[in-house]
Design a protein around this motif. Sequence first.
Motif, PDB file in Angstrom:
ATOM      1  N   TYR A  44       0.840  -1.200   0.000  1.00 31.96           N
ATOM      2  CA  TYR A  44       0.000   0.000   0.000  1.00 31.96           C
ATOM      3  C   TYR A  44       0.871   1.245   0.000  1.00 31.96           C
ATOM      4  CZ  TYR A  44      -3.384   3.462   1.723  1.00 31.96           C
ATOM      5  OH  TYR A  44      -4.172   4.561   1.881  1.00 31.96           O
ATOM      6  N   ASP A  45       0.580   2.175  -0.906  1.00 35.84           N
ATOM      7  CA  ASP A  45       1.411   3.369  -0.977  1.00 35.84           C
ATOM      8  C   ASP A  45       0.572   4.649  -0.930  1.00 35.84           C
ATOM      9  OD1 ASP A  45       0.155   3.270  -3.371  1.00 35.84           O
ATOM     10  OD2 ASP A  45       1.913   3.749  -4.590  1.00 35.84           O
ATOM     11  N   GLY A  46      -0.663   4.518  -0.467  1.00 38.56           N
ATOM     12  CA  GLY A  46      -1.518   5.690  -0.366  1.00 38.56           C
ATOM     13  C   GLY A  46      -1.228   6.501   0.883  1.00 38.56           C
ATOM     14  N   PRO A  47      -2.102   7.456   1.163  1.00 37.26           N
ATOM     15  CA  PRO A  47      -1.933   8.280   2.366  1.00 37.26           C
ATOM     16  C   PRO A  47      -2.011   7.417   3.622  1.00 37.26           C
ATOM     17  CG  PRO A  47      -4.108   8.605   1.403  1.00 37.26           C
ATOM     18  CD  PRO A  47      -3.307   7.803   0.419  1.00 37.26           C
ATOM     19  N   PRO A  48      -1.249   7.743   4.653  1.00 44.21           N
ATOM     20  CA  PRO A  48      -1.229   6.934   5.880  1.00 44.21           C
ATOM     21  C   PRO A  48      -2.603   6.900   6.530  1.00 44.21           C
ATOM     22  CG  PRO A  48      -0.162   9.059   6.229  1.00 44.21           C
ATOM     23  CD  PRO A  48      -0.413   8.931   4.757  1.00 44.21           C
ATOM     24  N   ARG A  49      -2.976   5.727   7.032  1.00 44.70           N
ATOM     25  CA  ARG A  49      -4.253   5.559   7.707  1.00 44.70           C
ATOM     26  C   ARG A  49      -3.992   5.637   9.194  1.00 44.70           C
ATOM     27  NH1 ARG A  49      -7.358   1.241   5.438  1.00 44.70           N
ATOM     28  NH2 ARG A  49      -7.495   2.009   3.337  1.00 44.70           N
ATOM     29  N   ARG A  50      -4.398   6.767   9.761  1.00 47.06           N
ATOM     30  CA  ARG A  50      -4.056   6.960  11.177  1.00 47.06           C
ATOM     31  C   ARG A  50      -4.837   6.010  12.075  1.00 47.06           C
ATOM     32  NH1 ARG A  50      -6.638  11.243   9.982  1.00 47.06           N
ATOM     33  NH2 ARG A  50      -4.795  12.538   9.839  1.00 47.06           N
ATOM     34  N   ALA A  51      -4.103   5.436  13.016  1.00 45.55           N
ATOM     35  CA  ALA A  51      -4.718   4.503  13.949  1.00 45.55           C
ATOM     36  C   ALA A  51      -5.603   5.258  14.932  1.00 45.55           C
ATOM     37  CB  ALA A  51      -3.641   3.736  14.707  1.00 45.55           C
ATOM     38  N   GLN A  52      -6.676   4.591  15.354  1.00 41.03           N
ATOM     39  CA  GLN A  52      -7.566   5.188  16.332  1.00 41.03           C
ATOM     40  C   GLN A  52      -6.916   5.167  17.704  1.00 41.03           C
ATOM     41  OE1 GLN A  52     -11.917   4.146  15.888  1.00 41.03           O
ATOM     42  NE2 GLN A  52     -11.000   2.326  15.012  1.00 41.03           N
ATOM     43  N   ALA A  53      -6.861   6.327  18.350  1.00 41.67           N
ATOM     44  CA  ALA A  53      -6.393   6.351  19.726  1.00 41.67           C
ATOM     45  C   ALA A  53      -7.470   5.739  20.615  1.00 41.67           C
ATOM     46  CB  ALA A  53      -6.100   7.786  20.147  1.00 41.67           C
ATOM     47  N   TRP A  54      -7.050   5.217  21.756  1.00 46.73           N
ATOM     48  CA  TRP A  54      -8.047   4.617  22.637  1.00 46.73           C
ATOM     49  C   TRP A  54      -7.836   5.001  24.104  1.00 46.73           C
ATOM     50  CZ3 TRP A  54     -12.697   3.209  22.944  1.00 46.73           C
ATOM     51  CH2 TRP A  54     -13.161   2.412  23.992  1.00 46.73           C
ATOM     52  N   ASP A  55      -6.630   4.721  24.636  1.00 48.73           N
ATOM     53  CA  ASP A  55      -6.403   4.966  26.055  1.00 48.73           C
ATOM     54  C   ASP A  55      -6.623   6.441  26.412  1.00 48.73           C
ATOM     55  OD1 ASP A  55      -5.838   2.368  26.743  1.00 48.73           O
ATOM     56  OD2 ASP A  55      -3.698   2.556  26.294  1.00 48.73           O
ATOM     57  N   GLY A  56      -7.493   6.654  27.379  1.00 47.22           N
ATOM     58  CA  GLY A  56      -7.723   8.009  27.863  1.00 47.22           C
ATOM     59  C   GLY A  56      -8.686   8.835  27.038  1.00 47.22           C
ATOM     60  N   THR A  57      -9.266   8.226  25.993  1.00 40.74           N
ATOM     61  CA  THR A  57     -10.171   8.995  25.146  1.00 40.74           C
ATOM     62  C   THR A  57     -11.575   9.077  25.745  1.00 40.74           C
ATOM     63  OG1 THR A  57     -10.841   7.015  23.935  1.00 40.74           O
ATOM     64  CG2 THR A  57      -8.959   8.260  23.065  1.00 40.74           C
ATOM     65  N   ASP A  58     -12.340  10.025  25.219  1.00 41.06           N
ATOM     66  CA  ASP A  58     -13.746  10.126  25.629  1.00 41.06           C
ATOM     67  C   ASP A  58     -14.495   8.839  25.313  1.00 41.06           C
ATOM     68  OD1 ASP A  58     -13.219  12.671  26.434  1.00 41.06           O
ATOM     69  OD2 ASP A  58     -14.609  13.671  25.069  1.00 41.06           O
ATOM     70  N   ARG A  59     -14.150   8.202  24.241  1.00 39.86           N
ATOM     71  CA  ARG A  59     -14.853   6.954  23.888  1.00 39.86           C
ATOM     72  C   ARG A  59     -14.658   5.889  24.956  1.00 39.86           C
ATOM     73  NH1 ARG A  59     -13.959   4.839  17.987  1.00 39.86           N
ATOM     74  NH2 ARG A  59     -11.813   5.400  18.378  1.00 39.86           N
ATOM     75  N   GLN A  60     -13.421   5.791  25.446  1.00 41.58           N
ATOM     76  CA  GLN A  60     -13.174   4.817  26.506  1.00 41.58           C
ATOM     77  C   GLN A  60     -13.946   5.189  27.763  1.00 41.58           C
ATOM     78  OE1 GLN A  60      -9.178   4.627  28.139  1.00 41.58           O
ATOM     79  NE2 GLN A  60      -9.358   2.435  28.475  1.00 41.58           N
ATOM     80  N   CYS A  61     -13.947   6.471  28.087  1.00 44.11           N
ATOM     81  CA  CYS A  61     -14.665   6.942  29.269  1.00 44.11           C
ATOM     82  C   CYS A  61     -16.166   6.690  29.127  1.00 44.11           C
ATOM     83  CB  CYS A  61     -14.385   8.437  29.459  1.00 44.11           C
ATOM     84  SG  CYS A  61     -15.199   9.165  30.898  1.00 44.11           S
ATOM     85  N   ARG A  62     -16.731   7.025  27.993  1.00 47.00           N
ATOM     86  CA  ARG A  62     -18.157   6.795  27.740  1.00 47.00           C
ATOM     87  C   ARG A  62     -18.493   5.307  27.843  1.00 47.00           C
ATOM     88  NH1 ARG A  62     -20.831  10.789  23.957  1.00 47.00           N
ATOM     89  NH2 ARG A  62     -21.758   8.953  22.988  1.00 47.00           N
ATOM     90  N   GLY A  63     -17.599   4.484  27.335  1.00 50.39           N
ATOM     91  CA  GLY A  63     -17.822   3.041  27.412  1.00 50.39           C
ATOM     92  C   GLY A  63     -17.891   2.546  28.849  1.00 50.39           C
TER      93      GLY A  63
END
Length: 290
Positions: free
Chosen positions: A219-238
């Motif tokens: 793959y040589d396209g634009p980088p696919r940024r990984a989803q952050a998780w630790d400490g995020t609002d999503r983790q807190c909401r979960g």
Amino acid sequence: MPTSDLHDPILDWYDEHQRDLPWRRPEASPWSVLVSELMLQQTPVVRVLPVHEAWLERWPTPADLAAEPTGEAVRAWGRLGYPRRALRLHAAATAIVAEHDGEVPSDYDDLLALPGVGDYTAAAVASFAFGRRHVVLDTNVRRVLARVVGGAELPGRSLTRAERDAAAALVPDDAATAATWAVAVMELGALVCTAAGPRCEACPVAERCAWHLAGHPAYDGPPRRAQAWDGTDRQCRGRLMAVLRENHAPVHRSALDATWPDEAQRTRCLAGLVADRLVAQVAPDVYALP
DNA sequence: GAGCCGTGGTC
DNA sequence: TGACCAAGGCT
């Protein structure tokens, strides 16, 4: 390359290797298909299976679900993730009762108007539940076509017009065949042409695949940024949602405080959940599922 | 169009 | 071990 060269090998492969999934069986209702599609958005099949079965047992029709509080849908959603989908499915059931006499609509535009139903899901339900001819473009199909037709390891970040046109050109003319084609390409992407570790030796069109023939260029396209998780609002909401799911009685704020150390973030996330209608404040400092 | 929204399995 | 990913939709 005549695109029809792809049809028979992939349709034959699907006929032999397709998984036996509840929402694919002949007796599966359109409601069963719709429920499965909402649950499968960003969630693997193996985790959906038990929740889908329990859901259909409890709410065999849209009217059955629409008659319940939204919080029951959120609780039954369990740990599938993205619980707003439970809210949207409940809202879709309500709209189906109000606007379609309780029957899941077969028309793409009617489906698209339902909460939680975007282009992919509308096309998928129209195709799988009603045998309509549509371009069903999900992440599996995009990856398969990127490889077989485009010669790239992975599709780009966003769906382009050219990509949609290429997919449309491959859809068989006959509606019933088109519906099988859609699910067959998806299944190929899910079982063989996977994102990591594709099993080209098991692929029915490897010898016609541009990416395979090119020697699997990376793959040589634009980088696919990984989803952050630790400490995020999503983790807190979960964390907050898990407490409310596990308690059938309303819970005091102190029970929620124990789940997340950062008070400012915790307060903000709780307010966000209330704003999203995933949580109801039933008294001062007392919360419950809606 | 980019960012946000859960959860758990995999290599 | 941890980065990546799994049948997207909404703002």
